[in-house]
Design an enzyme around this catalytic site. Structure first.
Site, PDB file in Angstrom:
ATOM      1  N   LEU A   1      55.805  -1.136  26.943  1.00 35.08           N
ATOM      2  CA  LEU A   1      55.934  -2.191  25.926  1.00 35.08           C
ATOM      3  C   LEU A   1      56.752  -3.401  26.367  1.00 35.08           C
ATOM      4  O   LEU A   1      56.990  -4.304  25.579  1.00 35.08           O
ATOM      5  CB  LEU A   1      56.547  -1.601  24.648  1.00 35.08           C
ATOM      6  CG  LEU A   1      55.693  -0.518  23.972  1.00 35.08           C
ATOM      7  CD1 LEU A   1      56.380   0.007  22.722  1.00 35.08           C
ATOM      8  CD2 LEU A   1      54.300  -1.042  23.638  1.00 35.08           C
TER       9      LEU A   1
ATOM     10  N   ASP B   1      47.727  -9.136  27.924  1.00 34.70           N
ATOM     11  CA  ASP B   1      46.462  -8.618  27.359  1.00 34.70           C
ATOM     12  C   ASP B   1      45.251  -9.505  27.626  1.00 34.70           C
ATOM     13  O   ASP B   1      44.238  -9.404  26.922  1.00 34.70           O
ATOM     14  CB  ASP B   1      46.562  -8.400  25.828  1.00 34.70           C
ATOM     15  CG  ASP B   1      47.419  -7.194  25.468  1.00 34.70           C
ATOM     16  OD1 ASP B   1      47.649  -6.336  26.346  1.00 34.70           O
ATOM     17  OD2 ASP B   1      47.850  -7.109  24.311  1.00 34.70           O
TER      18      ASP B   1
ATOM     19  N   GLY C   1      53.756   9.129  25.774  1.00 32.81           N
ATOM     20  CA  GLY C   1      53.055   9.478  27.016  1.00 32.81           C
ATOM     21  C   GLY C   1      51.828  10.351  26.846  1.00 32.81           C
ATOM     22  O   GLY C   1      51.480  11.123  27.749  1.00 32.81           O
ATOM     23  N   SER C   2      51.111  10.190  25.727  1.00 30.25           N
ATOM     24  CA  SER C   2      49.900  11.027  25.586  1.00 30.25           C
ATOM     25  C   SER C   2      48.807  10.576  26.553  1.00 30.25           C
ATOM     26  O   SER C   2      48.016  11.396  27.027  1.00 30.25           O
ATOM     27  CB  SER C   2      49.385  11.033  24.146  1.00 30.25           C
ATOM     28  OG  SER C   2      48.790   9.817  23.803  1.00 30.25           O
TER      29      SER C   2
ATOM     30  N   HIS D   1      44.737  -0.764  26.231  1.00 29.72           N
ATOM     31  CA  HIS D   1      45.061  -1.381  24.940  1.00 29.72           C
ATOM     32  C   HIS D   1      44.185  -0.740  23.864  1.00 29.72           C
ATOM     33  O   HIS D   1      42.984  -0.551  24.082  1.00 29.72           O
ATOM     34  CB  HIS D   1      44.798  -2.894  25.026  1.00 29.72           C
ATOM     35  CG  HIS D   1      45.193  -3.615  23.777  1.00 29.72           C
ATOM     36  ND1 HIS D   1      46.505  -3.936  23.499  1.00 29.72           N
ATOM     37  CD2 HIS D   1      44.464  -4.054  22.725  1.00 29.72           C
ATOM     38  CE1 HIS D   1      46.558  -4.552  22.326  1.00 29.72           C
ATOM     39  NE2 HIS D   1      45.328  -4.631  21.829  1.00 29.72           N
TER      40      HIS D   1
HETATM   41  C1  GRF Z   1      48.398   3.640  23.351  1.00 34.87           C
HETATM   42  O1  GRF Z   1      47.740   3.417  22.150  1.00 34.87           O
HETATM   43  C2  GRF Z   1      48.099   2.532  24.343  1.00 34.87           C
HETATM   44  O2  GRF Z   1      46.834   1.989  24.202  1.00 34.87           O
HETATM   45  C3  GRF Z   1      49.118   1.504  23.971  1.00 34.87           C
HETATM   46  O3  GRF Z   1      50.281   2.231  23.645  1.00 34.87           O
HETATM   47  C4  GRF Z   1      49.916   3.534  23.202  1.00 34.87           C
HETATM   48  C5  GRF Z   1      50.635   4.510  24.055  1.00 34.87           C
HETATM   49  O4  GRF Z   1      50.475   5.834  23.593  1.00 34.87           O
HETATM   50  N1  GRF Z   1      49.263   0.511  25.006  1.00 34.87           N
HETATM   51  P1  GRF Z   1      50.971   7.036  24.491  1.00 34.87           P
HETATM   52  O5  GRF Z   1      52.434   6.795  24.810  1.00 34.87           O
HETATM   53  O6  GRF Z   1      50.136   7.084  25.728  1.00 34.87           O
HETATM   54  O7  GRF Z   1      50.786   8.250  23.646  1.00 34.87           O
END
Ligand code: GRF
Length: 215
Positions: free
Chosen positions: A91, A151, A20-21, A110
């Site tokens: 995912l 995508d 969740g960054s 993405h």
């Molecule tokens: C990110 O790289 C996003 O583009 C992809 O999954 C990753 C998620 O990272 N779809 P985070 O959980 O937001 O840190």
């Protein structure tokens, strides 16, 4: 004026599967004066790190019992009155009924320059390994509308970087993630102004986000 802004704020639901960054970056960028607010975080995993991020910000969470159950999604989304759904590292497939019900109002981020290096199985380090294997001179991040095809929905905005000779999949992932953290708030801010997801320019929204942060 303040009340007007509050009433007009775009209500955003964010779907995650992991750390969740991007969610954290969005929450940080959407200061109280911003025209959008995160009102719900949905996860298909009870142990997703992003759920703790949501709780730290007092954002309600919903852990999906079954991510393929459209009714469960639609109940959660309409319960929070979300006007925009953001997939930020989600995912699983979003059920087609949800894509239909929120057409034009679901976006995904993405970590590559779509249409290159997307599609089923293209997530995490695999994306960056593919960029390096292809010998691409550039990579970056893409925000696009979610359609039935993984995508492949219309691209709304991208951010670019140069692939360096010394890059590994890990170093590329880290630098692309920094771009993502600017690109996603920019997409949400542009959507807030329009009332639905729209093509946007990172530079223009960056400036607007700085203004909101300053007020
Ligand atoms: C990110 O790289 C996003 O583009 C992809 O999954 C990753 C998620 O990272 N779809 P985070 O959980 O937001 O840190």
């Amino acid at each position: 004026m303040r009340l007007y802004l509050r009433l007009m704020r775009l209500r955003v639901a964010v779907a995650i599967s992991g750390r969740g960054s991007n969610l954290a970056a969005l929450l940080q960028a959407l200061a109280p004066g911003a025209p959008a607010e995160v009102v719900l975080v949905i996860s298909n995993r009870a142990d997703a790190g992003g759920l703790a991020v949501a709780r730290e910000h007092d954002v309600p969470t919903h852990v999906l019992k079954n991510s393929a159950d459209a009714d469960e999604w639609l109940r959660a989304l309409s319960g929070s009155d979300a006007g925009l759904v953001v997939l930020a590292g989600f995912l699983k497939h979003v059920p087609v009924e949800v894509v239909t019900a929120y057409r034009g109002r679901i976006i995904n981020i993405h970590p590559a320059l779509l249409p290159r290096h997307g599609g089923p199985g293209m997530y995490g380090l695999r994306v960056h390994q593919a960029v390096l294997a292809a010998g691409d001179a550039e990579s970056g991040a893409t925000v696009h509308l979610v359609t039935e095809e993984y995508d492949r929905g219309p691209i709304l905005g991208q951010a670019y970087l140069q692939v360096l000779p010394a890059d590994t999949a890990e170093s590329l992932a880290a630098r692309v993630l920094q771009l993502e953290h600017r690109l996603l708030p920019a997409a949400v801010l542009a959507a807030a102004r329009a009332g639905h997801a729209v093509p946007f320019s990172l530079e223009r929204e960056d400036a607007a986000l700085r203004r909101h942060a300053a007020t």
